[in-house]
Enzyme design. Structure first.
Site, PDB file in Angstrom:
ATOM      1  N   THR A 103     -49.851   3.657 -43.110  1.00  0.00           N
ATOM      2  CA  THR A 103     -49.591   2.427 -42.362  1.00  0.00           C
ATOM      3  C   THR A 103     -49.300   2.769 -40.910  1.00  0.00           C
ATOM      4  OG1 THR A 103     -48.885   1.175 -44.275  1.00  0.00           O
ATOM      5  CG2 THR A 103     -47.936   0.517 -42.170  1.00  0.00           C
ATOM      6  N   GLN A 157     -57.667   0.421 -49.006  1.00  0.00           N
ATOM      7  CA  GLN A 157     -56.577   0.244 -49.962  1.00  0.00           C
ATOM      8  C   GLN A 157     -56.183  -1.229 -50.043  1.00  0.00           C
ATOM      9  OE1 GLN A 157     -52.465   1.428 -49.427  1.00  0.00           O
ATOM     10  NE2 GLN A 157     -52.569   2.676 -51.281  1.00  0.00           N
ATOM     11  N   ARG A 198     -53.840   3.866 -56.872  1.00  0.00           N
ATOM     12  CA  ARG A 198     -52.746   4.754 -56.465  1.00  0.00           C
ATOM     13  C   ARG A 198     -51.473   4.321 -57.162  1.00  0.00           C
ATOM     14  NH1 ARG A 198     -49.915   6.370 -50.750  1.00  0.00           N
ATOM     15  NH2 ARG A 198     -50.208   8.626 -50.942  1.00  0.00           N
ATOM     16  N   ASN A 217     -38.931   1.295 -51.588  1.00  0.00           N
ATOM     17  CA  ASN A 217     -38.816  -0.164 -51.652  1.00  0.00           C
ATOM     18  C   ASN A 217     -38.048  -0.638 -52.877  1.00  0.00           C
ATOM     19  OD1 ASN A 217     -40.200  -0.920 -49.219  1.00  0.00           O
ATOM     20  ND2 ASN A 217     -42.051  -0.135 -50.178  1.00  0.00           N
ATOM     21  N   GLY A 240     -51.135  13.238 -45.973  1.00  0.00           N
ATOM     22  CA  GLY A 240     -50.788  12.055 -45.198  1.00  0.00           C
ATOM     23  C   GLY A 240     -50.478  12.423 -43.762  1.00  0.00           C
ATOM     24  N   ARG A 241     -49.186  12.665 -43.485  1.00  0.00           N
ATOM     25  CA  ARG A 241     -48.764  12.903 -42.107  1.00  0.00           C
ATOM     26  C   ARG A 241     -49.559  13.996 -41.392  1.00  0.00           C
ATOM     27  NH1 ARG A 241     -42.723  12.674 -44.288  1.00  0.00           N
ATOM     28  NH2 ARG A 241     -43.959  13.473 -46.024  1.00  0.00           N
TER      29      ARG A 241
HETATM   30  C1  8OZ Z   1     -44.856   2.820 -44.422  1.00  0.00           C
HETATM   31  C2  8OZ Z   1     -44.535   1.666 -43.732  1.00  0.00           C
HETATM   32  C3  8OZ Z   1     -44.945   0.449 -44.207  1.00  0.00           C
HETATM   33  C4  8OZ Z   1     -45.703   0.389 -45.371  1.00  0.00           C
HETATM   34  C5  8OZ Z   1     -46.531   2.292 -48.496  1.00  0.00           C
HETATM   35  C6  8OZ Z   1     -47.914   0.680 -47.380  1.00  0.00           C
HETATM   36  O1  8OZ Z   1     -45.455   2.885 -48.551  1.00  0.00           O
HETATM   37  C7  8OZ Z   1     -46.857   1.468 -47.305  1.00  0.00           C
HETATM   38  C8  8OZ Z   1     -46.044   1.547 -46.078  1.00  0.00           C
HETATM   39  C9  8OZ Z   1     -45.602   2.760 -45.576  1.00  0.00           C
HETATM   40  O2  8OZ Z   1     -47.336   2.350 -49.428  1.00  0.00           O
END
Ligand code: 8OZ
Length: 370
Positions: free
Chosen positions: A25, A97, A230, A238, A328-329
């Site tokens: 993101t 995605q 995924r 979250n 990723g990063r």
């Molecule tokens: C970082 C910031 C906002 C969303 C994820 C789509 O964790 C995200 C995301 C990552 O899968």
């Protein structure tokens, strides 16, 4: 024994190597439209065996953050067409995605300022990023969601189907359904966010029903050989929580196995954190999950992710732990990551300040070796 740099067939996708760019993101799509610089950003990284785009909302209801892209309006699809054309011109492969955030959203991002939707009206202890009344970026608590009615679920499944069709029409090689990181599909899976008492809550079979509905619709629309998923069996991202992830995800593997998918993409441990992080009483057994999938007839590439370096990745592929590894990063800071890994060249370091939001800086201006 294959190496990281050997080709791989994943369903209908022929990958030049086993280095995958993970979804990342970047919050650089005002009005949910990927701007021209996004085409350059992905094209710069097209030597990856496979690019997975940043999470992309299937509807406005699926939006949870400022300036993330969508796949539901014509201008958004035109923006993505620029991206797929640019990546294909460089010989790359790219899947989008498909994302519905569920409760990880804020009323200010939702249609008519309504509450976000979720399996149950349980707020996530989590933040999201919005534009405040003065247009400034702000981190805020996610809004308390309302529970989806049973008769609303088929409509959301149709939204996934429509987005998958739109993706193919916009030139993508396939899609990755985002069922990870505490977003809508994951909210159905885990008991911490799903307190439903109908056919979509309670037992493991019921909690995985929405995932199965979505995956079957997408596969019916574009083919399993262009569809991936995924998952993140133990991540706390979250506010995702389940006390017993092993049997839950074993069942998910059995639901996925008949679909002849192109790939299954697994975040091991805590997203962006420790790979050996776990939920439940015992360490999560990823080998058992892979074996369950294979025994149930599951096909396609097994892609692993989370803080792998070259030697971890080579070991994972050499031992059969995985068919490919997503980075990723490191891909943000190193557009030519495949070459740098191959040549054991030093990696650029990531500038955290330009991760989310902004323009070219920290996006399209990281240097290559040349
Ligand atoms: C970082 C910031 C906002 C969303 C994820 C789509 O964790 C995200 C995301 C990552 O899968």
């Amino acid at each position: 024994m294959p190496t990281l740099f050997d080709p791989l067939t994943a369903g209908a996708l022929s990958l030049a190597n086993r280095v995958v760019m993970a979804p990342l993101t970047r919050n650089r799509s005002p009005n949910a439209i990927p701007p021209p610089r996004t085409a350059l950003y992905y094209a710069q990284r097209a030597t990856a065996g496979l690019l997975v785009t940043e999470a992309t909302a299937i509807t406005q209801q699926g939006q949870g953050y400022a300036d993330v892209p969508g796949l539901y309006a014509p201008e958004q699809l035109e923006g993505w067409r620029r991206v797929t054309d640019a990546v294909h011109a460089e010989g790359g492969r790219i899947v989008v995605q498909l994302w519905h955030v569920g409760r990880i959203s804020h009323t200010s991002l939702q249609p008519d300022g309504q509450a976000p939707v979720a399996p149950s009206a349980i707020a996530a202890r989590s933040k999201t990023f919005i534009h405040d009344a003065d247009g400034n970026g702000a981190f805020v608590d996610t809004s308390t969601p309302r529970a989806l009615e049973l008769d609303e679920l088929p409509g959301i499944v149709e939204d996934y189907r429509r987005a998958a069709r739109a993706a193919i029409d916009a030139g993508f090689d396939g899609v990755e359904v985002h069922a990870a990181n505490g977003y809508l599909i994951d909210q159905f899976l885990r008991s911490g966010s799903n307190a439903r008492t109908d056919a979509y809550g309670g037992s493991i079979e019921n909690r995985a029903r929405f995932l199965g509905d979505v995956m079957r619709a997408v596969v019916e629309e574009i083919g399993g050989d262009r569809t991936g998923i995924r998952i993140s069996p133990v991540t706390p991202a979250n506010d995702a929580y389940d006390p017993d992830p092993q049997p839950l995800f074993a069942h998910v593997a059995e639901v996925l196995a008949p679909l002849d998918l192109a790939f299954v993409h697994i975040i091991e441990g805590a997203t962006g954190g420790e790979r050996d992080y776990t939920q439940g009483d015992a360490p999560f057994d990823y080998a058992a999950l892979k074996a369950t999938y294979a025994q149930a007839g599951g096909r396609g590439a097994w892609i692993v992710n989370n803080d792998y370096d070259k030697s971890d990745a080579e070991a994972a592929i050499g031992s059969g732990h995985a068919d490919a590894v997503a980075f990723g990063r490191p891909f943000i800071a190193n557009p030519d990551l495949v070459r740098r890994l191959r040549e054991d060249a030093p990696l650029n370091t990531l500038d955290q300040a330009t991760l989310y939001g902004g323009g070219d800086a920290g996006y399209t201006d990281y240097p290559t070796l040349d």
